[in-house]
Design an enzyme around this catalytic site. Structure first.
Site, PDB file in Angstrom:
ATOM      1  N   GLY A 489       8.976   8.741 -20.396  1.00 28.40           N
ATOM      2  CA  GLY A 489       9.019   7.796 -19.297  1.00 28.40           C
ATOM      3  C   GLY A 489       7.768   6.955 -19.204  1.00 28.40           C
ATOM      4  N   GLN A 490       6.712   7.390 -19.900  1.00 24.67           N
ATOM      5  CA  GLN A 490       5.433   6.681 -19.771  1.00 24.67           C
ATOM      6  C   GLN A 490       5.395   5.381 -20.560  1.00 24.67           C
ATOM      7  OE1 GLN A 490       6.103   8.885 -22.026  1.00 24.67           O
ATOM      8  NE2 GLN A 490       4.391   9.554 -23.251  1.00 24.67           N
ATOM      9  N   SER A 530      -2.904  12.682 -21.322  1.00 24.57           N
ATOM     10  CA  SER A 530      -3.205  11.258 -21.551  1.00 24.57           C
ATOM     11  C   SER A 530      -3.893  11.030 -22.891  1.00 24.57           C
ATOM     12  CB  SER A 530      -4.092  10.695 -20.428  1.00 24.57           C
ATOM     13  OG  SER A 530      -3.511  10.911 -19.172  1.00 24.57           O
ATOM     14  N   ARG A 531      -3.586  11.886 -23.874  1.00 21.81           N
ATOM     15  CA  ARG A 531      -4.284  11.782 -25.151  1.00 21.81           C
ATOM     16  C   ARG A 531      -3.631  10.800 -26.122  1.00 21.81           C
ATOM     17  NH1 ARG A 531      -1.663  14.137 -29.242  1.00 21.81           N
ATOM     18  NH2 ARG A 531      -3.482  14.221 -30.602  1.00 21.81           N
ATOM     19  N   ALA A 711      -8.375   0.556 -26.033  1.00 24.09           N
ATOM     20  CA  ALA A 711      -7.527   1.251 -25.057  1.00 24.09           C
ATOM     21  C   ALA A 711      -7.921   2.718 -24.899  1.00 24.09           C
ATOM     22  CB  ALA A 711      -6.064   1.178 -25.493  1.00 24.09           C
ATOM     23  N   LYS A 712      -7.477   3.321 -23.806  1.00 21.25           N
ATOM     24  CA  LYS A 712      -7.541   4.773 -23.651  1.00 21.25           C
ATOM     25  C   LYS A 712      -6.373   5.213 -22.774  1.00 21.25           C
ATOM     26  CE  LYS A 712     -11.229   4.565 -20.136  1.00 21.25           C
ATOM     27  NZ  LYS A 712     -12.619   4.957 -19.901  1.00 21.25           N
ATOM     28  N   GLY A 713      -6.266   6.510 -22.565  1.00 20.27           N
ATOM     29  CA  GLY A 713      -5.127   7.057 -21.832  1.00 20.27           C
ATOM     30  C   GLY A 713      -5.210   6.774 -20.341  1.00 20.27           C
ATOM     31  N   VAL A 714      -4.032   6.723 -19.696  1.00 21.15           N
ATOM     32  CA  VAL A 714      -4.018   6.362 -18.276  1.00 21.15           C
ATOM     33  C   VAL A 714      -2.961   7.139 -17.482  1.00 21.15           C
ATOM     34  CG1 VAL A 714      -2.395   4.441 -18.546  1.00 21.15           C
ATOM     35  CG2 VAL A 714      -4.105   4.359 -16.712  1.00 21.15           C
ATOM     36  N   GLU A 716      -2.731  10.000 -16.157  1.00 22.59           N
ATOM     37  CA  GLU A 716      -3.105  10.915 -15.078  1.00 22.59           C
ATOM     38  C   GLU A 716      -4.101  10.324 -14.087  1.00 22.59           C
ATOM     39  OE1 GLU A 716      -4.459  13.307 -18.318  1.00 22.59           O
ATOM     40  OE2 GLU A 716      -3.292  15.016 -17.648  1.00 22.59           O
TER      41      GLU A 716
END
Lengths: 762, 160
Positions: A489-490, A530-531, A711-714, A716
């Protein structure tokens, strides 16, 4: 093709979700929907006691029901798997209870039948005799209790920092992360101010709307597992280990996931369906109900004792954190939660003297594991409530107090890792600017009092982990990405396609992404914490770059200028004489990590990137009822460069609303270990009526230099600040401080009564 | 067992069901209309929402034997001429897709059926009417913000 489309920058483009049409028409595939010929449905019989030795299990009445294929107990499983214990951190969880039960709801036996209703009816006829043992439920009590959930600790080999627990007896402590930096006690003795508080969080559940579901299909010499998992590669590894088979005889595939949020990481019901299918020699499907999900995995309840020394000019000089994580009866990934989150228990502040004790503790409750934030929301709840109390006590504006102490670029975090590309202060600045923090604020009148609060949290990502990716370019220039990142869903499929298109110079819409199938999709540690955007993003970038190098070479060889898909197609045709052939680009990435020093708990590199999220809240409290109305919620995150801004925005809203539910209403209520509210009827998640009156999100314009395209994870970050921001705003509105989640109207009303010296009796 | 004749997505069908069988089970198991999802089993989530004689119902709260002679519309019947190009989506479907009013998609079919029902009663709903109309449909992913946007966009598209 339109050259303008091709040249368009793909990063930062709000590409529509690729599966949008499939999902809005009801055509998207979920494991839930799969039907196989000859399938047996399994339904469980569960323990009704919290702790006890199994004396006998009577399955005769169930076996006698017409239509029942078989009834399977733990001893039957043992005929197939001699050591039927699984788990990522500890090999502690039996496929079905063996010798002992350790929580109410633990699976004890399974009925198999062609009709799921028959299986369910028959499961209700099973009885078991137990020799009941005393049980322990509270995490602080369990830390020193003479009641032990497991006789002996059995760490898996995966994590080096658990090795020392092997064979340990007489304890419930499944991980003890410690940080020792400077001398906190000396600071407490000499500081101008010392503050000490204890905070609590409750057990909650992810409640993905597609409950756990898995099918196992035995083949001649292999097995196929169709499962709603966030970690297909790990499922394959763990099933292969349990069966003693090579990995290539276990095929794990997924479809779209109907939500995960950390519930579907590592293995859950897969060992059970595999064992049942191999015993029955038929395909077996298990679809849990929403009620049953509550017995599989949840989020740790915690007790957090926090103590800070503060100088006369309002600087935090020392902080001591003692965190007890209620891990339930089986460790699952809990010990990772308590260690990885443990790292940042002191919060996003510059603190020279720090001490952390973060312990994962077995209790006789359902297991706790990963849940959107991997333990961080519980910690932020405590340290940001504590921080606010300090600021108010010292008459320093809470925003100013935070800014005075916040970590800045290059600062050393208490663990010894330097801050890089971590926009803490900017997050605070943007929240306060949006809220008009320095402007006068309407505080309400009469029984409707208004307040506002802010909070900010930090998370270290999970490291070290590895991702592999494969890009297959076909002879017409279109590409398929094979990657095990699970789109639950992300929107990861859409974002990953954008990365491929960016490198190849094509359009995102022309890239397809496969569903995970371990026969073809390469290894990935899993979709959690979020990895993926960071780790898989790098692997995908490298795979696409590898493909592009070969495509450019092909073009050079055939004398065609590399421009777009058309030129690629021309080159293939020229080389092979027809539309034929493939080019495979492969890439992999492992994040850097330095294990924490055994004695000090410190490390120069605890994380490949920092996640930051903050929330500002304006709310109104009805002092006659304790009801809270959230008037405004401002969520600001540092997500690095947003690959797909609309996907990022939805992730922020979703995370924040989910945490709002955890703050105001959600709670698994236990009575002597028995869960009293396992359904959405009595476990209240937010509906549309519970939304804040106004909600706004911002992803900072930032860049993660170590990340793929910045970019990085988002996934959480939007959760971090919500709970304490709400509690801080309640304090601001009515002068009542709450130390335990959830902040229900009853809890708030009790606080109001206690504050005016008329506490209500329990 | 009972025989039940009903119309599903415009086509007459006859099914043989146990008395306890739910409409949601008939749609998914007997008719293979798996776009109707089962989330919670206790009629909270609304993932199984369909139209029964034009009104919005949660199909897990209706027994199959109750729908004798009635007409059911599921998510599959909302845009029957939908093709791979996505050109013929219902405006509500199109708006949900365009507005990112979905993430995992599990609640989406039920949510969309509820929205189409809402828009029959309130062609231009305000926030309160949207919230009232959709409070029986839960979403665990999106935080609802984009769902409200999609309802408004769909209303505009249908007005035009």
């Amino acid at each position: 093709m339109d050259a303008k489309v091709i040249k368009e920058e793909q990063i930062g483009r709000s590409v529509p979700r690729m599966e949008g049409a499939a999902k809005v028409t009801g055509r998207a595939e979920y494991i839930h929907n799969i039907r196989l010929p000859g399938v047996l449905h399994g339904k469980m019989f569960r323990s009704r006691i919290a702790h006890g030795r199994i004396v006998s299990i009577d399955t005769s009445a169930a076996r006698a029901v017409a239509g029942v294929h078989s009834v399977v107990t733990g001893e039957d499983i043992q005929r197939l798997i001699a050591e039927p214990y699984y788990g990522p951190a500890f090999h502690d969880q039996p496929v079905l209870a063996l010798h002992k039960v350790r929580y109410v709801g633990e699976p004890v036996a399974v009925v198999l039948a062609t009709d799921p209703h028959v299986a369910e009816y028959a499961a209700g006829l099973i009885t078991a005799q137990y020799e009941e043992l005393p049980a322990v439920f509270n995490e602080v009590e369990a830390a020193t209790s003479p009641i032990h959930v497991h006789d002996e600790l059995k760490p898996a080999i995966t994590f080096p920092d658990l090795k020392h627990l092997k064979g340990k007896r007489g304890t419930n402590i499944a991980l003890d992360y410690k940080l020792r930096r400077g001398d906190v006690e000396a600071q407490f003795a000499s500081a101008a101010h010392v503050f000490e508080h204890e905070f609590h969080t409750q057990h909650i559940m992810h409640t993905p709307f597609e409950p756990f579901v898995a099918l196992a299909e035995p083949m001649d010499d292999s097995i196929t597992i169709h499962t709603s998992t966030q970690m297909p590669a790990y499922v394959r590894l763990e099933i292969a280990r349990l069966l003693g088979w090579p990995e290539n005889k276990v095929k794990v595939r997924t479809a779209w996931l109907g939500g995960g949020f950390g519930a579907k990481v590592y293995v859950k019901i897969e060992p059970m369906v595999v064992a049942l299918a191999l015993l029955a020699r038929r395909p077996v499907k298990m679809s849990l109900t929403m009620e049953e999900q509550f017995y599989v995995i949840g989020k740790h309840a915690t007790t957090f004792r926090i103590k800070s020394a503060v100088t006369a000019d309002g600087r935090i000089s020392a902080r001591k954190c003692e965190v007890f994580w209620n891990g339930g009866a089986y460790a699952d990934i809990g010990p990772r939660v308590s260690q990885k989150s443990g790292f940042t228990s002191t919060g996003p502040y510059r603190i020279e003297h720090a001490q952390i004790d973060s312990a994962e503790i077995y209790t006789n409750l359902p297991p706790a594991g990963a849940f959107r934030g991997f333990g961080i929301p519980q910690l932020v709840w405590a340290y940001e409530s504590h921080t606010d109390i300090i600021a108010r006590a010292l008459n320093i504006d809470p925003l100013e107090f935070r800014r005075r102490n916040i970590l800045r670029e290059g600062d050393e975090h208490p663990t010894g890792t330097a801050m890089r590309d971590a926009e803490f202060e900017e997050v605070l600045v943007r929240i306060s600017a949006r809220m008009g923090w320095d402007q006068p604020f309407d505080r309400g009148t009469g029984t409707k009092r208004r307040g506002r609060g802010i909070a900010i949290g930090v998370k270290a990502s999970i490291a070290p982990t590895t991702s592999f990716a494969l890009v297959n370019v076909s002879a017409d220039g279109s590409a398929v990405l094979f990657c095990n990142t699970i789109d639950m869903g992300q929107g990861s499929n859409t974002s990953m396609a954008q990365l491929v298109a960016q490198v190849l110079g094509t359009s995102s819409e022309r890239v397809r992404v496969t569903q995970a199938d371990t026969d073809v999709t390469p290894f990935d540690m899993g979709t959690l914490g979020s990895r993926s955007m960071f780790h898989m993003g790098h692997a995908v970038r490298l795979a696409a770059e590898h493909a592009r190098e070969q495509l450019e070479a092909l073009c050079a060889e055939t004398g065609i200028e590399y421009q777009d898909e058309h030129s690629i197609a021309q080159a293939f045709r020229k080389k092979f004489g027809m539309q034929a052939g493939n080019i495979f680009g492969v890439g992999h990435y492992t994040s850097r990590y330095q294990p924490a020093d055994h004695d000090t708990g410190m490390s120069k590199e605890i994380t490949p990137f920092w996640m930051i999220g903050g929330t500002g809240i304006e709310l109104e409290v009805d002092t006659e009822t304790g009801h809270v109305t959230i008037l405004r919620m401002v969520n600001v995150v540092d997500a690095g460069r947003a690959v797909n801004p609309r996907v990022v925005d939805t992730q922020i809203s979703g995370a924040a609303l989910m945490q709002m539910g955890a703050t105001l209403s959600e709670e698994m209520v236990f009575n002597e270990g028995e869960l009293t509210n396992p359904s959405l009827a009595f476990y209240k998640i937010p509906g549309m009526r519970d939304m804040p009156v106004a909600i706004e999100n911002e992803a900072l314009e930032a860049e993660t230099r170590s990340g793929p395209f910045g970019a990085k994870g988002v996934g959480e970050s939007g959760t971090f600040g919500v709970s304490p921001a709400i509690a801080n705003a309640i304090d601001d509105a009515i002068g009542v401080r709450l130390y335990s989640l959830p902040l229900t109207p009853e809890a708030i009303y009790r606080g109001i009564c206690a504050a005016r010296g008329e506490p209500l009796v329990d | 067992m009972s025989k039940v004749a009903l119309t599903v997505n415009g086509k007459p069908v006859e099914v043989e069901v146990e008395h306890r069988t739910l409409l949601s089970t008939v749609l998914r198991e007997a008719l293979g209309l798996t776009g109707t999802h089962i989330g919670c089993d206790t009629s909270q989530c609304g993932a199984c929402t369909v139209h029964l004689d034009g009104r919005v119902v949660k199909s897990c709260t209706v027994l199959a034997v109750q729908v004798q002679g009635q007409s059911v519309k599921t998510i599959e019947g909302l845009a029957p001429s939908f093709d791979a190009s996505g050109a013929r989506l219902h405006p509500v479907q199109q708006a949900f897709s365009e507005c990112h009013a979905l993430q995992c998609g599990f609640c989406t079919p039920g949510m969309i059926m509820a929205v189409t029902g809402l828009l029959q009663d309130h062609p231009q709903p305000d926030d309160q009417q949207i919230i009232h109309g959709l409070e029986g449909n839960l979403c665990r992913c999106t935080g609802y913000v984009n769902i409200i946007k999609a309802v408004k966009q769909a209303a505009q598209m249908m007005q035009a």
